[in-house]
Design a protein around this motif. Structure first.
Motif, short mmCIF file in Angstrom:
data_model
loop_
_atom_site.label_atom_id
_atom_site.label_comp_id
_atom_site.label_asym_id
_atom_site.label_seq_id
_atom_site.Cartn_x
_atom_site.Cartn_y
_atom_site.Cartn_z
N LEU A 157 0.85 -1.18 0.00
CA LEU A 157 0.00 0.00 0.00
C LEU A 157 0.89 1.24 0.00
N VAL A 158 0.48 2.27 -0.77
CA VAL A 158 1.19 3.55 -0.77
C VAL A 158 0.25 4.60 -0.22
N THR A 159 0.75 5.46 0.69
CA THR A 159 -0.05 6.55 1.24
C THR A 159 0.65 7.87 0.99
N ALA A 160 -0.15 8.92 0.77
CA ALA A 160 0.37 10.27 0.53
C ALA A 160 -0.04 11.15 1.70
N GLY A 161 0.93 11.84 2.31
CA GLY A 161 0.65 12.60 3.51
C GLY A 161 0.81 14.09 3.38
N GLN A 162 0.10 14.78 4.22
CA GLN A 162 0.23 16.23 4.34
C GLN A 162 1.60 16.60 4.91
N ASP A 163 2.31 15.60 5.45
CA ASP A 163 3.66 15.81 5.98
C ASP A 163 4.73 15.78 4.88
N GLY A 164 4.28 15.72 3.60
CA GLY A 164 5.20 15.73 2.47
C GLY A 164 5.83 14.40 2.15
N LYS A 165 5.28 13.31 2.69
CA LYS A 165 5.87 11.99 2.49
C LYS A 165 4.93 11.04 1.73
N LEU A 166 5.52 10.26 0.84
CA LEU A 166 4.86 9.07 0.29
C LEU A 166 5.45 7.89 1.04
N ARG A 167 4.58 7.06 1.62
CA ARG A 167 5.08 5.91 2.38
C ARG A 167 4.59 4.61 1.75
N LEU A 168 5.47 3.62 1.77
CA LEU A 168 5.17 2.29 1.26
C LEU A 168 5.03 1.34 2.44
N TRP A 169 3.90 0.61 2.47
CA TRP A 169 3.62 -0.29 3.59
C TRP A 169 3.44 -1.72 3.07
N GLU A 170 4.01 -2.68 3.78
CA GLU A 170 3.72 -4.09 3.51
C GLU A 170 2.51 -4.44 4.36
N MET A 171 1.39 -4.69 3.71
CA MET A 171 0.12 -4.80 4.43
C MET A 171 0.11 -5.99 5.38
N GLY A 172 -0.50 -5.76 6.54
CA GLY A 172 -0.64 -6.80 7.53
C GLY A 172 0.49 -6.87 8.52
N LYS A 176 6.98 0.24 10.57
CA LYS A 176 6.97 1.58 10.00
C LYS A 176 7.08 1.52 8.49
N GLY A 177 6.29 2.35 7.81
CA GLY A 177 6.35 2.38 6.36
C GLY A 177 7.64 3.02 5.87
N ILE A 178 8.07 2.58 4.70
CA ILE A 178 9.28 3.13 4.08
C ILE A 178 8.92 4.45 3.42
N ALA A 179 9.68 5.51 3.71
CA ALA A 179 9.45 6.80 3.08
C ALA A 179 10.04 6.78 1.67
N MET A 180 9.18 6.64 0.65
CA MET A 180 9.64 6.59 -0.74
C MET A 180 10.02 7.98 -1.23
N VAL A 181 9.23 8.98 -0.81
CA VAL A 181 9.45 10.37 -1.19
C VAL A 181 9.30 11.22 0.07
N ASP A 182 10.20 12.16 0.27
CA ASP A 182 10.10 13.08 1.41
C ASP A 182 10.37 14.50 0.92
N LEU A 183 9.30 15.27 0.76
CA LEU A 183 9.43 16.64 0.27
C LEU A 183 9.61 17.64 1.40
N GLY A 184 9.54 17.16 2.63
CA GLY A 184 9.65 18.04 3.79
C GLY A 184 8.29 18.46 4.30
N ASP A 185 8.25 18.85 5.56
CA ASP A 185 6.98 19.16 6.22
C ASP A 185 6.22 20.33 5.62
N ASP A 186 6.93 21.21 4.90
CA ASP A 186 6.25 22.37 4.33
C ASP A 186 5.72 22.12 2.92
N HIS A 187 5.75 20.87 2.45
CA HIS A 187 5.23 20.51 1.13
C HIS A 187 4.20 19.39 1.29
N GLU A 188 2.95 19.71 1.08
CA GLU A 188 1.87 18.73 1.22
C GLU A 188 1.74 17.91 -0.07
#
Length: 199
Positions: A157-172, A176-188
């Motif tokens: 599963l991939v999730t997109a956050g207001q914290d500027g991160k795309l996270r990859l999760w192995e379901m079940g 902690k999910g792997i941060a695939m993309v981290d744009l920083g807290d000021d980039h939603e």
């Protein structure tokens, strides 16, 4: 907030909502669901334009999606409720355990496994089975989760956050999910989309 349905360019029905926030078609294309600030989700005949069912929430309905097999409907609500409805009867079949602490944004379905994920302002996402029981633990971002997607053919599963991160999760799995993309807290990151092959 007015809903007009058209077939081949001809208006076939008109209904009223206070404000229509989202809509979705059933997998077979026969039904359409709209959700609104008037605390309802309405199910329409996509070809007839007839209002088939009105589903009542206690708060503003933020999203609505049919489950992959088309027999149930999932709605999310401003107060965090995630409800599962039987399409044929219009009755809620489950709404207690499926709940975010505040403002559930939406859901995304996974057709091949009859699963869906809910996500919300509380920064949490969870994968549910088609019957409304949990499939995964809660996955957590540092702030609101704005979108989510399943990776086709994988238990991921991939999730997109207001914290500027795309996270990859192995379901079940409780990890902690792997941060695939981290744009920083000021980039939603407001939305995401995967290519049809899921690559």
């Amino acid at each position: 907030g007015k809903v007009d349905l058209y077939c081949n360019g001809v208006a076939i029905a008109s209904g009223l909502h206070e404000k229509v926030g989202a809509l979705a078609y059933s997998p077979n294309g026969e039904l359409l669901v709209t959700c609104s600030d008037d605390r309802t989700a309405k199910v329409w005949g996509a070809h007839s334009g007839k209002e088939e069912k009105t589903l009542y929430h206690g708060w503003r309905v933020t999203s609505a999606r049919f489950t992959p097999d088309g027999t149930n409907l999932v709605t999310t609500c401003y107060n965090g409720d995630v409800r599962l409805w039987d399409v044929s009867s219009g009755l809620a079949v489950m709404h207690g355990p499926m709940r975010h602490s505040w403002f559930a944004y939406g859901t995304v379905g996974r057709p091949e496994d009859d699963q869906f994920v809910s996500y919300g302002v509380d920064g949490r996402a969870r994968v549910w089975r088609g019957n409304g029981t949990p499939y995964s633990p809660w996955y957590q971002h540092g702030s609101a989760i704005r979108d989510a997607a399943f990776i086709k053919g994988q238990n991921m599963l991939v999730t997109a956050g207001q914290d500027g991160k795309l996270r990859l999760w192995e379901m079940g799995e409780e990890r902690k999910g792997i941060a695939m993309v981290d744009l920083g807290d000021d980039h939603e990151i407001a939305s995401l989309s995967l290519d049809p092959k899921g690559e």
